[in-house]
Design a protein around this motif. Structure first.
Motif, PDB file in Angstrom:
ATOM      1  N   ASP A  13       0.831  -1.199   0.000  1.00 47.41           N
ATOM      2  CA  ASP A  13       0.000   0.000   0.000  1.00 47.41           C
ATOM      3  C   ASP A  13       0.866   1.249   0.000  1.00 47.41           C
ATOM      4  O   ASP A  13       0.564   2.230  -0.649  1.00 47.41           O
ATOM      5  CB  ASP A  13      -0.918   0.008   1.227  1.00 47.41           C
ATOM      6  N   ASP A  14       1.941   1.180   0.748  1.00 45.47           N
ATOM      7  CA  ASP A  14       2.894   2.268   0.829  1.00 45.47           C
ATOM      8  C   ASP A  14       3.470   2.573  -0.547  1.00 45.47           C
ATOM      9  O   ASP A  14       3.559   3.715  -0.968  1.00 45.47           O
ATOM     10  CB  ASP A  14       4.021   1.817   1.759  1.00 45.47           C
ATOM     11  N   ARG A  15       3.889   1.556  -1.235  1.00 45.99           N
ATOM     12  CA  ARG A  15       4.457   1.717  -2.586  1.00 45.99           C
ATOM     13  C   ARG A  15       3.431   2.324  -3.528  1.00 45.99           C
ATOM     14  O   ARG A  15       3.740   3.208  -4.308  1.00 45.99           O
ATOM     15  CB  ARG A  15       4.860   0.347  -3.142  1.00 45.99           C
ATOM     16  N   ASN A  16       2.210   1.822  -3.465  1.00 44.07           N
ATOM     17  CA  ASN A  16       1.172   2.330  -4.354  1.00 44.07           C
ATOM     18  C   ASN A  16       0.897   3.797  -4.086  1.00 44.07           C
ATOM     19  O   ASN A  16       0.717   4.578  -5.020  1.00 44.07           O
ATOM     20  CB  ASN A  16      -0.113   1.514  -4.171  1.00 44.07           C
ATOM     21  N   ALA A  17       0.866   4.171  -2.834  1.00 38.16           N
ATOM     22  CA  ALA A  17       0.606   5.557  -2.483  1.00 38.16           C
ATOM     23  C   ALA A  17       1.724   6.446  -3.008  1.00 38.16           C
ATOM     24  O   ALA A  17       1.489   7.540  -3.519  1.00 38.16           O
ATOM     25  CB  ALA A  17       0.485   5.692  -0.975  1.00 38.16           C
ATOM     26  N   ARG A  18       2.959   5.967  -2.897  1.00 41.13           N
ATOM     27  CA  ARG A  18       4.110   6.736  -3.353  1.00 41.13           C
ATOM     28  C   ARG A  18       4.064   6.909  -4.867  1.00 41.13           C
ATOM     29  O   ARG A  18       4.327   7.971  -5.402  1.00 41.13           O
ATOM     30  CB  ARG A  18       5.385   6.005  -2.933  1.00 41.13           C
ATOM     31  N   GLY A  23       4.746   9.378  -8.908  1.00 42.28           N
ATOM     32  CA  GLY A  23       5.004   8.708 -10.172  1.00 42.28           C
ATOM     33  C   GLY A  23       4.523   9.521 -11.370  1.00 42.28           C
ATOM     34  O   GLY A  23       3.526  10.221 -11.289  1.00 42.28           O
ATOM     35  N   VAL A  24       5.264   9.424 -12.471  1.00 42.20           N
ATOM     36  CA  VAL A  24       4.834  10.056 -13.720  1.00 42.20           C
ATOM     37  C   VAL A  24       4.913   9.019 -14.832  1.00 42.20           C
ATOM     38  O   VAL A  24       5.716   8.091 -14.771  1.00 42.20           O
ATOM     39  CB  VAL A  24       5.714  11.269 -14.104  1.00 42.20           C
ATOM     40  N   ASP A  25       4.114   9.185 -15.872  1.00 41.27           N
ATOM     41  CA  ASP A  25       4.185   8.286 -17.015  1.00 41.27           C
ATOM     42  C   ASP A  25       5.523   8.473 -17.716  1.00 41.27           C
ATOM     43  O   ASP A  25       5.959   9.601 -17.938  1.00 41.27           O
ATOM     44  CB  ASP A  25       3.069   8.608 -18.015  1.00 41.27           C
ATOM     45  N   CYS A  26       6.169   7.381 -18.062  1.00 39.32           N
ATOM     46  CA  CYS A  26       7.426   7.452 -18.795  1.00 39.32           C
ATOM     47  C   CYS A  26       7.165   8.059 -20.169  1.00 39.32           C
ATOM     48  O   CYS A  26       6.346   7.541 -20.930  1.00 39.32           O
ATOM     49  CB  CYS A  26       8.012   6.050 -18.944  1.00 39.32           C
ATOM     50  N   SER A  39       5.087   3.043 -18.421  1.00 41.87           N
ATOM     51  CA  SER A  39       5.569   2.706 -17.091  1.00 41.87           C
ATOM     52  C   SER A  39       5.392   3.912 -16.176  1.00 41.87           C
ATOM     53  O   SER A  39       5.463   5.049 -16.627  1.00 41.87           O
ATOM     54  CB  SER A  39       7.060   2.351 -17.136  1.00 41.87           C
ATOM     55  N   ILE A  40       5.173   3.651 -14.911  1.00 43.16           N
ATOM     56  CA  ILE A  40       5.121   4.731 -13.926  1.00 43.16           C
ATOM     57  C   ILE A  40       6.504   4.829 -13.298  1.00 43.16           C
ATOM     58  O   ILE A  40       7.028   3.850 -12.773  1.00 43.16           O
ATOM     59  CB  ILE A  40       4.087   4.432 -12.823  1.00 43.16           C
ATOM     60  N   LEU A  41       7.106   6.006 -13.378  1.00 42.03           N
ATOM     61  CA  LEU A  41       8.458   6.183 -12.865  1.00 42.03           C
ATOM     62  C   LEU A  41       8.483   7.144 -11.686  1.00 42.03           C
ATOM     63  O   LEU A  41       7.876   8.202 -11.716  1.00 42.03           O
ATOM     64  CB  LEU A  41       9.368   6.737 -13.959  1.00 42.03           C
ATOM     65  N   LEU A  42       9.254   6.760 -10.684  1.00 43.31           N
ATOM     66  CA  LEU A  42       9.537   7.662  -9.570  1.00 43.31           C
ATOM     67  C   LEU A  42      10.831   8.384  -9.909  1.00 43.31           C
ATOM     68  O   LEU A  42      11.565   7.958 -10.802  1.00 43.31           O
ATOM     69  CB  LEU A  42       9.700   6.858  -8.279  1.00 43.31           C
ATOM     70  N   PRO A  43      11.133   9.493  -9.243  1.00 41.87           N
ATOM     71  CA  PRO A  43      12.373  10.219  -9.510  1.00 41.87           C
ATOM     72  C   PRO A  43      13.593   9.282  -9.507  1.00 41.87           C
ATOM     73  O   PRO A  43      13.739   8.465  -8.611  1.00 41.87           O
ATOM     74  CB  PRO A  43      12.445  11.227  -8.362  1.00 41.87           C
ATOM     75  N   GLN A  44      14.407   9.412 -10.535  1.00 45.57           N
ATOM     76  CA  GLN A  44      15.641   8.639 -10.695  1.00 45.57           C
ATOM     77  C   GLN A  44      15.409   7.169 -11.015  1.00 45.57           C
ATOM     78  O   GLN A  44      16.344   6.384 -11.075  1.00 45.57           O
ATOM     79  CB  GLN A  44      16.543   8.750  -9.441  1.00 45.57           C
ATOM     80  N   GLN A  45      14.166   6.797 -11.238  1.00 48.34           N
ATOM     81  CA  GLN A  45      13.898   5.403 -11.563  1.00 48.34           C
ATOM     82  C   GLN A  45      14.081   5.161 -13.055  1.00 48.34           C
ATOM     83  O   GLN A  45      13.754   6.019 -13.873  1.00 48.34           O
ATOM     84  CB  GLN A  45      12.475   5.029 -11.139  1.00 48.34           C
ATOM     85  N   ARG A  46      14.603   3.990 -13.410  1.00 51.38           N
ATOM     86  CA  ARG A  46      14.819   3.657 -14.817  1.00 51.38           C
ATOM     87  C   ARG A  46      13.656   2.810 -15.319  1.00 51.38           C
ATOM     88  O   ARG A  46      13.228   1.874 -14.656  1.00 51.38           O
ATOM     89  CB  ARG A  46      16.120   2.853 -14.935  1.00 51.38           C
ATOM     90  N   CYS A  47      13.187   3.160 -16.508  1.00 52.29           N
ATOM     91  CA  CYS A  47      12.113   2.380 -17.125  1.00 52.29           C
ATOM     92  C   CYS A  47      12.683   1.049 -17.598  1.00 52.29           C
ATOM     93  O   CYS A  47      13.689   1.011 -18.295  1.00 52.29           O
ATOM     94  CB  CYS A  47      11.530   3.146 -18.309  1.00 52.29           C
ATOM     95  N   ARG A  48      12.036  -0.043 -17.215  1.00 46.03           N
ATOM     96  CA  ARG A  48      12.552  -1.357 -17.578  1.00 46.03           C
ATOM     97  C   ARG A  48      12.337  -1.678 -19.043  1.00 46.03           C
ATOM     98  O   ARG A  48      12.962  -2.565 -19.597  1.00 46.03           O
ATOM     99  CB  ARG A  48      11.867  -2.436 -16.720  1.00 46.03           C
ATOM    100  N   ASP A  50      12.421   0.672 -21.810  1.00 45.27           N
ATOM    101  CA  ASP A  50      13.230   1.422 -22.774  1.00 45.27           C
ATOM    102  C   ASP A  50      14.467   2.087 -22.180  1.00 45.27           C
ATOM    103  O   ASP A  50      15.221   2.736 -22.884  1.00 45.27           O
ATOM    104  CB  ASP A  50      12.348   2.479 -23.453  1.00 45.27           C
ATOM    105  N   GLY A  51      14.669   1.956 -20.877  1.00 45.77           N
ATOM    106  CA  GLY A  51      15.891   2.481 -20.273  1.00 45.77           C
ATOM    107  C   GLY A  51      15.860   3.960 -19.940  1.00 45.77           C
ATOM    108  O   GLY A  51      16.853   4.521 -19.481  1.00 45.77           O
ATOM    109  N   TYR A  52      14.736   4.605 -20.156  1.00 42.78           N
ATOM    110  CA  TYR A  52      14.620   6.029 -19.807  1.00 42.78           C
ATOM    111  C   TYR A  52      14.758   6.189 -18.305  1.00 42.78           C
ATOM    112  O   TYR A  52      14.203   5.417 -17.538  1.00 42.78           O
ATOM    113  CB  TYR A  52      13.258   6.542 -20.280  1.00 42.78           C
ATOM    114  N   VAL A  53      15.527   7.186 -17.876  1.00 49.84           N
ATOM    115  CA  VAL A  53      15.677   7.448 -16.447  1.00 49.84           C
ATOM    116  C   VAL A  53      15.002   8.773 -16.116  1.00 49.84           C
ATOM    117  O   VAL A  53      15.293   9.798 -16.739  1.00 49.84           O
ATOM    118  CB  VAL A  53      17.167   7.504 -16.032  1.00 49.84           C
TER     119      VAL A  53
END
Ligand SMILES: [Zn+2]
Length: 67
Positions: A13-18, A23-26, A39-48, A50-53
């Motif tokens: 639930d914590d992760r989902n709330a965060r 989260g923003v759409d890649c 993909s939903i990306l958090l700051p500094q997260q890499r998209c699995r 296409d590799g977008y960070v």
């Protein structure tokens, strides 16, 4: 022995709330595969896919815990 199921549920639930909050759409997913959900990306997260960070700076401890 604690109740592992409860702990797991709370963590999820914590992760989902965060993700809902920060989260923003890649943007590259939209270009690479426009028909699939981005993909939903958090700051500094890499998209699995296409590799977008995500270029935003990492969440502060305060932001991370504020869910
Ligand atoms: Zn992507």
């Amino acid at each position: 022995m604690g109740d592992m199921g409860e702990d797991f549920r709370a963590m999820r639930d914590d992760r989902n709330a965060r993700r809902a909050k920060y989260g923003v759409d890649c943007p590259r997913c939209a270009e690479v595969r426009p028909r699939a959900p981005a993909s939903i990306l958090l700051p500094q997260q890499r998209c699995r896919v296409d590799g977008y960070v995500d270029p935003r700076s990492e969440l502060t401890d305060e932001q991370w815990n504020d869910v």
